[in-house]
Write a protein that holds these residues in place. Structure first.
Motif, PDB file in Angstrom:
ATOM      1  N   GLU A  63      29.858  41.614 -34.048  1.00  0.00           N
ATOM      2  CA  GLU A  63      30.328  42.964 -33.708  1.00  0.00           C
ATOM      3  C   GLU A  63      29.182  43.974 -33.730  1.00  0.00           C
ATOM      4  N   TYR A  64      28.294  43.841 -34.715  1.00  0.00           N
ATOM      5  CA  TYR A  64      27.145  44.750 -34.795  1.00  0.00           C
ATOM      6  C   TYR A  64      26.303  44.646 -33.529  1.00  0.00           C
ATOM      7  N   HIS A  65      26.093  43.420 -33.039  1.00  0.00           N
ATOM      8  CA  HIS A  65      25.235  43.242 -31.871  1.00  0.00           C
ATOM      9  C   HIS A  65      25.942  43.573 -30.560  1.00  0.00           C
ATOM     10  N   VAL A  66      27.258  43.446 -30.525  1.00  0.00           N
ATOM     11  CA  VAL A  66      27.991  43.959 -29.354  1.00  0.00           C
ATOM     12  C   VAL A  66      27.790  45.468 -29.262  1.00  0.00           C
ATOM     13  N   LYS A  67      27.865  46.121 -30.418  1.00  0.00           N
ATOM     14  CA  LYS A  67      27.678  47.575 -30.463  1.00  0.00           C
ATOM     15  C   LYS A  67      26.251  47.958 -30.068  1.00  0.00           C
ATOM     16  N   LYS A  68      25.282  47.127 -30.447  1.00  0.00           N
ATOM     17  CA  LYS A  68      23.856  47.426 -30.250  1.00  0.00           C
ATOM     18  C   LYS A  68      23.381  47.164 -28.817  1.00  0.00           C
ATOM     19  N   CYS A  69      23.971  46.152 -28.163  1.00  0.00           N
ATOM     20  CA  CYS A  69      23.454  45.692 -26.869  1.00  0.00           C
ATOM     21  C   CYS A  69      24.194  46.344 -25.699  1.00  0.00           C
ATOM     22  N   ASP A  70      23.603  46.218 -24.519  1.00  0.00           N
ATOM     23  CA  ASP A  70      24.166  46.808 -23.301  1.00  0.00           C
ATOM     24  C   ASP A  70      25.073  45.847 -22.553  1.00  0.00           C
ATOM     25  N   VAL A  71      24.686  44.580 -22.556  1.00  0.00           N
ATOM     26  CA  VAL A  71      25.385  43.560 -21.774  1.00  0.00           C
ATOM     27  C   VAL A  71      25.765  42.412 -22.710  1.00  0.00           C
ATOM     28  N   ILE A  72      27.020  41.960 -22.606  1.00  0.00           N
ATOM     29  CA  ILE A  72      27.526  40.941 -23.523  1.00  0.00           C
ATOM     30  C   ILE A  72      27.933  39.709 -22.722  1.00  0.00           C
ATOM     31  N   LEU A  73      27.332  38.549 -23.058  1.00  0.00           N
ATOM     32  CA  LEU A  73      27.708  37.278 -22.420  1.00  0.00           C
ATOM     33  C   LEU A  73      28.188  36.288 -23.476  1.00  0.00           C
ATOM     34  N   PRO A  74      29.494  36.146 -23.653  1.00  0.00           N
ATOM     35  CA  PRO A  74      30.023  35.164 -24.609  1.00  0.00           C
ATOM     36  C   PRO A  74      30.132  33.791 -23.932  1.00  0.00           C
ATOM     37  N   LEU A  75      29.142  32.949 -24.151  1.00  0.00           N
ATOM     38  CA  LEU A  75      29.072  31.662 -23.451  1.00  0.00           C
ATOM     39  C   LEU A  75      29.513  30.490 -24.320  1.00  0.00           C
ATOM     40  N   VAL A  76      30.097  30.763 -25.485  1.00  0.00           N
ATOM     41  CA  VAL A  76      30.505  29.685 -26.380  1.00  0.00           C
ATOM     42  C   VAL A  76      31.844  29.116 -25.903  1.00  0.00           C
ATOM     43  N   LYS A 108      35.903  48.093 -26.964  1.00  0.00           N
ATOM     44  CA  LYS A 108      35.827  49.169 -27.959  1.00  0.00           C
ATOM     45  C   LYS A 108      34.526  49.959 -27.820  1.00  0.00           C
ATOM     46  N   TYR A 109      33.418  49.255 -27.627  1.00  0.00           N
ATOM     47  CA  TYR A 109      32.111  49.914 -27.593  1.00  0.00           C
ATOM     48  C   TYR A 109      31.624  50.206 -26.167  1.00  0.00           C
ATOM     49  N   LYS A 110      32.513  49.950 -25.188  1.00  0.00           N
ATOM     50  CA  LYS A 110      32.240  50.313 -23.785  1.00  0.00           C
ATOM     51  C   LYS A 110      30.968  49.637 -23.242  1.00  0.00           C
ATOM     52  N   LYS A 111      30.921  48.316 -23.385  1.00  0.00           N
ATOM     53  CA  LYS A 111      29.778  47.528 -22.915  1.00  0.00           C
ATOM     54  C   LYS A 111      30.127  46.800 -21.616  1.00  0.00           C
ATOM     55  N   HIS A 112      29.100  46.313 -20.928  1.00  0.00           N
ATOM     56  CA  HIS A 112      29.329  45.481 -19.741  1.00  0.00           C
ATOM     57  C   HIS A 112      29.558  44.046 -20.205  1.00  0.00           C
ATOM     58  N   LEU A 113      30.794  43.585 -20.109  1.00  0.00           N
ATOM     59  CA  LEU A 113      31.163  42.230 -20.504  1.00  0.00           C
ATOM     60  C   LEU A 113      31.063  41.321 -19.285  1.00  0.00           C
ATOM     61  N   ILE A 114      30.228  40.278 -19.393  1.00  0.00           N
ATOM     62  CA  ILE A 114      30.100  39.279 -18.327  1.00  0.00           C
ATOM     63  C   ILE A 114      30.648  37.973 -18.889  1.00  0.00           C
ATOM     64  N   PHE A 115      31.821  37.591 -18.412  1.00  0.00           N
ATOM     65  CA  PHE A 115      32.515  36.473 -19.044  1.00  0.00           C
ATOM     66  C   PHE A 115      32.547  35.254 -18.127  1.00  0.00           C
ATOM     67  N   PRO A 116      32.233  34.059 -18.694  1.00  0.00           N
ATOM     68  CA  PRO A 116      32.284  32.837 -17.899  1.00  0.00           C
ATOM     69  C   PRO A 116      33.716  32.341 -17.763  1.00  0.00           C
ATOM     70  N   SER A 117      34.297  32.584 -16.619  1.00  0.00           N
ATOM     71  CA  SER A 117      35.547  31.924 -16.273  1.00  0.00           C
ATOM     72  C   SER A 117      35.174  30.493 -15.885  1.00  0.00           C
ATOM     73  N   THR A 118      35.917  29.850 -15.024  1.00  0.00           N
ATOM     74  CA  THR A 118      35.603  28.475 -14.644  1.00  0.00           C
ATOM     75  C   THR A 118      36.239  28.146 -13.313  1.00  0.00           C
ATOM     76  N   SER A 119      35.619  27.229 -12.579  1.00  0.00           N
ATOM     77  CA  SER A 119      36.245  26.754 -11.339  1.00  0.00           C
ATOM     78  C   SER A 119      37.565  26.052 -11.631  1.00  0.00           C
ATOM     79  N   GLU A 120      37.738  25.599 -12.881  1.00  0.00           N
ATOM     80  CA  GLU A 120      38.967  24.895 -13.243  1.00  0.00           C
ATOM     81  C   GLU A 120      40.205  25.797 -13.220  1.00  0.00           C
ATOM     82  N   VAL A 121      40.028  27.122 -13.254  1.00  0.00           N
ATOM     83  CA  VAL A 121      41.219  27.987 -13.257  1.00  0.00           C
ATOM     84  C   VAL A 121      42.041  27.798 -11.984  1.00  0.00           C
ATOM     85  N   TYR A 122      41.406  27.374 -10.892  1.00  0.00           N
ATOM     86  CA  TYR A 122      42.151  27.171  -9.652  1.00  0.00           C
ATOM     87  C   TYR A 122      43.047  25.936  -9.722  1.00  0.00           C
ATOM     88  N   GLY A 123      42.743  25.043 -10.656  1.00  0.00           N
ATOM     89  CA  GLY A 123      43.561  23.860 -10.852  1.00  0.00           C
ATOM     90  C   GLY A 123      43.689  23.034  -9.591  1.00  0.00           C
TER      91      GLY A 123
END
Length: 346
Positions: A63-76, A108-123
Protein backbone atom coordinates in the motif's frame (compact mmCIF):
# COMPACT_ATOMS: atom_id res chain seq x y z
CA UNK A 1 10.49 10.60 -14.25
CA UNK A 2 7.83 7.95 -13.63
CA UNK A 3 7.88 5.62 -10.65
CA UNK A 4 6.63 2.19 -11.74
CA UNK A 5 5.55 -0.42 -9.20
CA UNK A 6 5.81 -4.00 -10.49
CA UNK A 7 4.43 -6.69 -8.19
CA UNK A 8 5.73 -10.04 -9.43
CA UNK A 9 8.83 -8.32 -10.79
CA UNK A 10 10.77 -11.61 -11.01
CA UNK A 11 8.15 -13.24 -13.23
CA UNK A 12 8.16 -13.66 -16.99
CA UNK A 13 6.61 -10.31 -17.89
CA UNK A 14 8.02 -8.54 -14.83
CA UNK A 15 11.69 -9.19 -15.49
CA UNK A 16 11.48 -8.43 -19.21
CA UNK A 17 9.60 -5.20 -18.51
CA UNK A 18 12.05 -4.10 -15.81
CA UNK A 19 14.99 -4.66 -18.14
CA UNK A 20 13.35 -2.60 -20.90
CA UNK A 21 12.44 0.26 -18.55
CA UNK A 22 15.97 0.50 -17.14
CA UNK A 23 17.59 0.31 -20.59
CA UNK A 24 15.38 2.79 -22.45
CA UNK A 25 13.95 5.33 -19.96
CA UNK A 26 14.82 7.35 -16.87
CA UNK A 27 11.94 5.76 -14.90
CA UNK A 28 12.36 4.20 -11.47
CA UNK A 29 11.27 0.59 -10.88
CA UNK A 30 9.99 -0.53 -7.49
CA UNK A 31 9.56 -4.29 -7.50
CA UNK A 32 8.39 -6.99 -5.15
CA UNK A 33 8.67 -10.74 -5.56
CA UNK A 34 9.43 -13.82 -3.49
CA UNK A 35 12.53 -14.55 -5.60
CA UNK A 36 15.04 -12.54 -7.61
CA UNK A 37 17.05 -14.91 -9.82
CA UNK A 38 15.63 -13.51 -13.09
CA UNK A 39 16.40 -9.89 -12.12
CA UNK A 40 19.75 -10.50 -10.40
CA UNK A 41 21.59 -8.69 -13.22
CA UNK A 42 19.40 -5.59 -12.68
CA UNK A 43 19.80 -5.19 -8.93
CA UNK A 44 22.92 -3.02 -9.13
CA UNK A 45 21.07 -0.39 -11.15
CA UNK A 46 20.35 2.60 -8.88
CA UNK A 47 16.86 2.96 -10.40
CA UNK A 48 15.95 -0.63 -9.49
CA UNK A 49 14.47 -0.93 -6.00
CA UNK A 50 13.73 -4.54 -5.06
CA UNK A 51 11.97 -5.89 -1.98
CA UNK A 52 11.75 -9.62 -1.32
CA UNK A 53 8.22 -10.22 -0.17
CA UNK A 54 4.75 -11.68 -0.69
CA UNK A 55 1.69 -9.61 -1.63
CA UNK A 56 -0.45 -11.72 0.70
CA UNK A 57 1.80 -10.95 3.70
CA UNK A 58 3.58 -7.62 3.10
CA UNK A 59 0.40 -5.62 2.63
CA UNK A 60 1.66 -2.43 4.28
CA UNK A 61 4.70 -2.33 1.96
CA UNK A 62 2.41 -2.77 -1.03
CA UNK A 63 0.00 0.00 0.00
CA UNK A 64 2.85 2.39 0.81
CA UNK A 65 4.37 1.83 -2.63
CA UNK A 66 1.04 2.13 -4.45
CA UNK A 67 0.75 5.53 -2.77
CA UNK A 68 4.37 6.41 -3.69
CA UNK A 69 4.41 5.30 -7.34
CA UNK A 70 2.70 6.65 -10.46
CA UNK A 71 1.96 3.43 -12.31
CA UNK A 72 0.90 0.13 -10.72
CA UNK A 73 1.33 -3.27 -12.42
CA UNK A 74 0.09 -6.18 -10.27
CA UNK A 75 1.54 -9.13 -12.19
CA UNK A 76 1.27 -11.78 -9.46
CA UNK A 77 -0.88 -14.67 -10.68
CA UNK A 78 -1.02 -18.43 -11.15
CA UNK A 79 -1.20 -19.04 -14.91
CA UNK A 80 -0.66 -22.77 -15.50
CA UNK A 81 -3.61 -24.94 -16.60
CA UNK A 82 -2.69 -27.92 -14.43
CA UNK A 83 -3.12 -25.71 -11.34
CA UNK A 84 -6.55 -24.48 -12.51
CA UNK A 85 -7.70 -28.10 -12.62
CA UNK A 86 -6.03 -29.43 -9.48
CA UNK A 87 -6.08 -26.43 -7.11
CA UNK A 88 -8.82 -24.04 -8.24
CA UNK A 89 -9.12 -22.35 -4.84
CA UNK A 90 -5.44 -21.41 -4.88
CA UNK A 91 -5.99 -19.78 -8.26
CA UNK A 92 -8.97 -17.75 -7.02
CA UNK A 93 -7.29 -16.76 -3.76
CA UNK A 94 -4.16 -15.41 -5.45
CA UNK A 95 -5.42 -14.18 -8.81
CA UNK A 96 -8.53 -12.44 -7.47
CA UNK A 97 -8.60 -12.10 -3.69
CA UNK A 98 -4.95 -11.15 -3.16
CA UNK A 99 -5.04 -8.63 -6.02
CA UNK A 100 -8.30 -6.92 -5.02
CA UNK A 101 -6.77 -4.79 -2.21
CA UNK A 102 -4.11 -3.57 -4.69
CA UNK A 103 -6.81 -2.51 -7.15
CA UNK A 104 -8.64 -0.69 -4.35
CA UNK A 105 -5.44 1.07 -3.26
CA UNK A 106 -4.81 2.23 -6.84
CA UNK A 107 -8.32 3.70 -6.89
CA UNK A 108 -7.89 5.26 -3.45
CA UNK A 109 -4.61 6.99 -4.34
CA UNK A 110 -5.65 7.84 -7.92
CA UNK A 111 -2.87 5.93 -9.71
CA UNK A 112 -2.67 4.50 -13.23
CA UNK A 113 -3.50 0.82 -12.75
CA UNK A 114 -2.29 -1.44 -15.58
CA UNK A 115 -3.78 -4.85 -14.97
CA UNK A 116 -2.98 -8.12 -16.78
CA UNK A 117 -6.22 -9.63 -17.94
CA UNK A 118 -5.84 -12.73 -20.13
CA UNK A 119 -6.78 -14.10 -23.52
CA UNK A 120 -8.52 -16.84 -21.53
CA UNK A 121 -11.36 -14.47 -20.56
CA UNK A 122 -12.85 -15.02 -24.03
CA UNK A 123 -13.17 -18.72 -23.21
CA UNK A 124 -14.87 -20.68 -25.97
CA UNK A 125 -16.18 -17.63 -27.80
CA UNK A 126 -17.28 -18.65 -31.32
CA UNK A 127 -15.79 -15.48 -32.86
CA UNK A 128 -13.02 -15.96 -35.43
CA UNK A 129 -11.20 -13.03 -33.81
CA UNK A 130 -11.64 -12.11 -30.15
CA UNK A 131 -12.82 -8.51 -29.88
CA UNK A 132 -12.28 -6.78 -26.49
CA UNK A 133 -15.39 -4.65 -26.95
CA UNK A 134 -17.85 -7.06 -28.56
CA UNK A 135 -16.96 -10.76 -28.14
CA UNK A 136 -19.09 -12.75 -25.73
CA UNK A 137 -17.22 -14.59 -22.99
CA UNK A 138 -18.21 -18.28 -23.03
CA UNK A 139 -17.21 -20.81 -20.34
CA UNK A 140 -17.90 -24.45 -19.62
CA UNK A 141 -19.88 -25.97 -16.74
CA UNK A 142 -18.95 -25.68 -13.08
CA UNK A 143 -17.58 -29.23 -13.02
CA UNK A 144 -14.74 -28.01 -15.29
CA UNK A 145 -12.56 -26.08 -12.79
CA UNK A 146 -10.23 -25.13 -15.65
CA UNK A 147 -12.45 -22.06 -16.05
CA UNK A 148 -11.81 -20.63 -12.58
CA UNK A 149 -8.77 -18.74 -13.87
CA UNK A 150 -10.70 -17.09 -16.71
CA UNK A 151 -13.62 -16.45 -14.36
CA UNK A 152 -11.44 -14.82 -11.69
CA UNK A 153 -9.72 -12.65 -14.29
CA UNK A 154 -13.02 -11.67 -15.89
CA UNK A 155 -14.48 -10.70 -12.51
CA UNK A 156 -11.41 -8.56 -11.81
CA UNK A 157 -11.80 -6.91 -15.22
CA UNK A 158 -15.39 -6.04 -14.32
CA UNK A 159 -14.42 -4.72 -10.87
CA UNK A 160 -11.69 -2.54 -12.40
CA UNK A 161 -14.11 -1.30 -15.05
CA UNK A 162 -16.52 -0.42 -12.23
CA UNK A 163 -13.81 1.58 -10.46
CA UNK A 164 -13.11 3.25 -13.81
CA UNK A 165 -16.72 4.44 -13.84
CA UNK A 166 -15.89 6.15 -10.53
CA UNK A 167 -12.71 7.77 -11.84
CA UNK A 168 -9.94 5.15 -11.71
CA UNK A 169 -7.28 5.62 -14.41
CA UNK A 170 -6.90 2.02 -15.63
CA UNK A 171 -5.78 -0.02 -18.61
CA UNK A 172 -6.46 -3.73 -19.08
CA UNK A 173 -4.14 -5.70 -21.35
CA UNK A 174 -4.75 -9.24 -22.54
CA UNK A 175 -1.60 -11.16 -23.48
CA UNK A 176 -2.06 -13.83 -26.15
CA UNK A 177 0.46 -16.60 -25.51
CA UNK A 178 3.56 -14.46 -24.97
CA UNK A 179 6.69 -16.54 -25.45
CA UNK A 180 10.37 -15.97 -24.80
CA UNK A 181 13.29 -16.92 -22.58
CA UNK A 182 12.39 -17.15 -18.91
CA UNK A 183 8.75 -18.15 -19.44
CA UNK A 184 9.00 -21.21 -17.17
CA UNK A 185 11.76 -23.57 -16.20
CA UNK A 186 12.46 -26.15 -18.90
CA UNK A 187 13.57 -28.44 -16.07
CA UNK A 188 10.06 -28.89 -14.70
CA UNK A 189 9.40 -32.51 -15.68
CA UNK A 190 5.78 -32.77 -14.53
CA UNK A 191 3.41 -32.69 -17.50
CA UNK A 192 1.24 -29.59 -17.62
CA UNK A 193 3.18 -27.74 -14.91
CA UNK A 194 4.61 -25.18 -17.33
CA UNK A 195 3.33 -23.58 -20.50
CA UNK A 196 3.41 -25.41 -23.79
CA UNK A 197 6.51 -24.00 -25.48
CA UNK A 198 8.66 -24.43 -22.38
CA UNK A 199 7.30 -27.93 -21.85
CA UNK A 200 8.21 -28.91 -25.42
CA UNK A 201 11.68 -27.39 -25.21
CA UNK A 202 12.34 -29.35 -22.03
CA UNK A 203 11.30 -32.58 -23.75
CA UNK A 204 13.60 -31.79 -26.70
CA UNK A 205 16.56 -31.11 -24.37
CA UNK A 206 15.94 -34.38 -22.52
CA UNK A 207 15.03 -36.46 -25.60
CA UNK A 208 11.60 -37.29 -24.21
CA UNK A 209 8.30 -37.87 -26.05
CA UNK A 210 6.17 -34.78 -26.71
CA UNK A 211 2.57 -35.43 -25.74
CA UNK A 212 -0.03 -33.79 -27.95
CA UNK A 213 -3.20 -33.24 -25.97
CA UNK A 214 -6.24 -34.34 -28.01
CA UNK A 215 -4.01 -34.64 -31.06
CA UNK A 216 -2.60 -31.10 -30.81
CA UNK A 217 -5.19 -29.67 -33.20
CA UNK A 218 -6.01 -26.66 -30.99
CA UNK A 219 -4.50 -23.41 -32.25
CA UNK A 220 -2.88 -20.51 -30.40
CA UNK A 221 -1.59 -17.11 -31.52
CA UNK A 222 1.97 -16.80 -30.23
CA UNK A 223 3.51 -13.41 -29.43
CA UNK A 224 7.21 -12.82 -28.85
CA UNK A 225 7.75 -11.14 -25.50
CA UNK A 226 9.65 -8.16 -26.95
CA UNK A 227 6.57 -7.25 -28.98
CA UNK A 228 4.42 -7.54 -25.88
CA UNK A 229 6.77 -5.35 -23.86
CA UNK A 230 6.70 -2.73 -26.66
CA UNK A 231 2.94 -2.44 -26.19
CA UNK A 232 3.27 -2.32 -22.40
CA UNK A 233 5.81 0.51 -22.58
CA UNK A 234 3.35 2.57 -24.62
CA UNK A 235 0.59 1.84 -22.11
CA UNK A 236 2.82 2.93 -19.20
CA UNK A 237 3.81 6.12 -21.04
CA UNK A 238 0.10 6.75 -21.72
CA UNK A 239 0.80 9.70 -23.97
CA UNK A 240 -2.20 12.08 -24.09
CA UNK A 241 -4.11 9.61 -21.88
CA UNK A 242 -4.82 7.38 -24.89
CA UNK A 243 -4.53 4.14 -22.87
CA UNK A 244 -6.86 5.24 -20.07
CA UNK A 245 -10.08 3.26 -19.75
CA UNK A 246 -9.11 0.89 -22.55
CA UNK A 247 -8.83 -2.88 -23.03
CA UNK A 248 -6.02 -3.96 -25.36
CA UNK A 249 -5.44 -7.40 -26.84
CA UNK A 250 -1.66 -7.76 -27.11
CA UNK A 251 -1.03 -10.58 -29.52
CA UNK A 252 0.14 -11.52 -32.99
CA UNK A 253 -2.71 -12.92 -35.14
CA UNK A 254 -0.23 -13.84 -37.89
CA UNK A 255 1.56 -16.35 -35.62
CA UNK A 256 -1.51 -18.60 -35.30
CA UNK A 257 -0.46 -22.26 -35.25
CA UNK A 258 -1.74 -25.54 -33.91
CA UNK A 259 0.10 -27.19 -31.03
CA UNK A 260 1.05 -30.01 -33.41
CA UNK A 261 2.51 -27.46 -35.84
CA UNK A 262 4.43 -25.85 -32.97
CA UNK A 263 5.99 -29.20 -32.02
CA UNK A 264 6.98 -29.79 -35.66
CA UNK A 265 8.54 -26.33 -36.00
CA UNK A 266 10.52 -26.79 -32.79
CA UNK A 267 11.83 -30.21 -33.81
CA UNK A 268 12.80 -28.93 -37.27
CA UNK A 269 14.64 -26.00 -35.71
CA UNK A 270 16.34 -28.19 -33.10
CA UNK A 271 17.84 -30.23 -35.94
CA UNK A 272 19.70 -27.10 -37.09
CA UNK A 273 21.52 -26.72 -33.74
CA UNK A 274 24.37 -29.00 -32.66
CA UNK A 275 23.37 -28.31 -29.05
CA UNK A 276 19.88 -29.79 -29.54
CA UNK A 277 20.22 -32.07 -32.56
CA UNK A 278 21.04 -35.42 -30.94
CA UNK A 279 18.41 -35.31 -28.21
CA UNK A 280 15.80 -34.00 -30.67
CA UNK A 281 16.28 -37.14 -32.78
CA UNK A 282 15.01 -39.21 -29.84
CA UNK A 283 11.76 -37.24 -29.51
CA UNK A 284 8.53 -38.87 -30.65
CA UNK A 285 5.12 -37.22 -30.93
CA UNK A 286 2.58 -39.08 -28.84
CA UNK A 287 -1.14 -38.35 -28.70
CA UNK A 288 -2.91 -38.22 -25.34
CA UNK A 289 -6.28 -37.07 -24.02
CA UNK A 290 -6.84 -33.86 -22.08
CA UNK A 291 -8.27 -35.95 -19.25
CA UNK A 292 -5.10 -38.02 -18.98
CA UNK A 293 -2.82 -34.99 -19.28
CA UNK A 294 -4.57 -32.36 -17.14
CA UNK A 295 -7.37 -34.21 -15.34
CA UNK A 296 -11.12 -34.50 -15.87
CA UNK A 297 -11.74 -30.85 -15.00
CA UNK A 298 -10.04 -29.60 -18.17
CA UNK A 299 -11.71 -28.18 -21.26
CA UNK A 300 -9.92 -26.64 -24.22
CA UNK A 301 -10.31 -23.79 -26.65
CA UNK A 302 -9.81 -24.71 -30.31
CA UNK A 303 -8.76 -21.30 -31.58
CA UNK A 304 -7.66 -18.07 -29.93
CA UNK A 305 -6.96 -15.21 -32.33
CA UNK A 306 -6.77 -11.60 -31.08
CA UNK A 307 -8.42 -8.69 -32.80
CA UNK A 308 -5.77 -5.99 -32.40
CA UNK A 309 -7.12 -3.07 -34.44
CA UNK A 310 -7.58 -0.78 -31.43
CA UNK A 311 -4.18 -1.75 -29.99
CA UNK A 312 -2.53 -0.87 -33.31
CA UNK A 313 -4.41 2.38 -33.91
CA UNK A 314 -4.49 3.77 -30.37
CA UNK A 315 -1.00 2.77 -29.23
CA UNK A 316 0.78 3.09 -32.59
CA UNK A 317 2.00 -0.46 -32.03
CA UNK A 318 2.36 -3.49 -34.26
CA UNK A 319 3.84 -6.94 -33.57
CA UNK A 320 7.08 -7.43 -35.49
CA UNK A 321 8.55 -10.86 -34.67
CA UNK A 322 7.64 -13.88 -36.82
CA UNK A 323 7.12 -17.31 -35.30
CA UNK A 324 10.38 -18.68 -36.66
CA UNK A 325 12.36 -15.67 -35.46
CA UNK A 326 10.76 -15.99 -32.02
CA UNK A 327 11.72 -19.66 -31.79
CA UNK A 328 15.27 -18.91 -32.96
CA UNK A 329 15.65 -16.29 -30.22
CA UNK A 330 14.41 -18.77 -27.60
CA UNK A 331 16.64 -21.63 -28.81
CA UNK A 332 19.61 -19.24 -28.91
CA UNK A 333 18.97 -18.03 -25.37
CA UNK A 334 19.20 -21.56 -23.92
CA UNK A 335 21.79 -23.27 -26.12
CA UNK A 336 24.90 -22.42 -24.10
CA UNK A 337 23.33 -23.22 -20.74
CA UNK A 338 21.91 -26.69 -21.22
CA UNK A 339 24.09 -28.22 -18.51
CA UNK A 340 23.18 -25.68 -15.88
CA UNK A 341 19.69 -26.14 -14.47
CA UNK A 342 19.93 -23.01 -12.33
CA UNK A 343 20.77 -20.75 -15.27
CA UNK A 344 17.95 -22.24 -17.30
CA UNK A 345 15.49 -20.62 -14.93
CA UNK A 346 16.58 -17.12 -15.90
Amino acid sequence: MKKVLILGVNGFIGHHLSKRILETTDWEVYGMDMNSERIAHLLDNPRMHFFEGDITINKEWVEYHVKKCDVILPLVAIATPSTYVKEPLRVFELDFEANLPIVRSAAKYKKHLIFPSTSEVYGMSPDSEFDPENSELVYGPINKPRWIYACAKQLMDRVIWGYGMEGLNFTLFRPFNWIGAGLDSIHTPKEGSSRVLTQFLGHIVRGEPIQLVDGGQQKRSFTYVDDGIDALMRIIENKDGKATGKIFNVGNPVNNYSIRELAGMMLDLAAEYPEYRETAKQVKLVETSSGAYYGTGYQDVQNRVPKIENTVSELGWKPQVSMRDALVKIFDSYKDKLGDAKQLNT
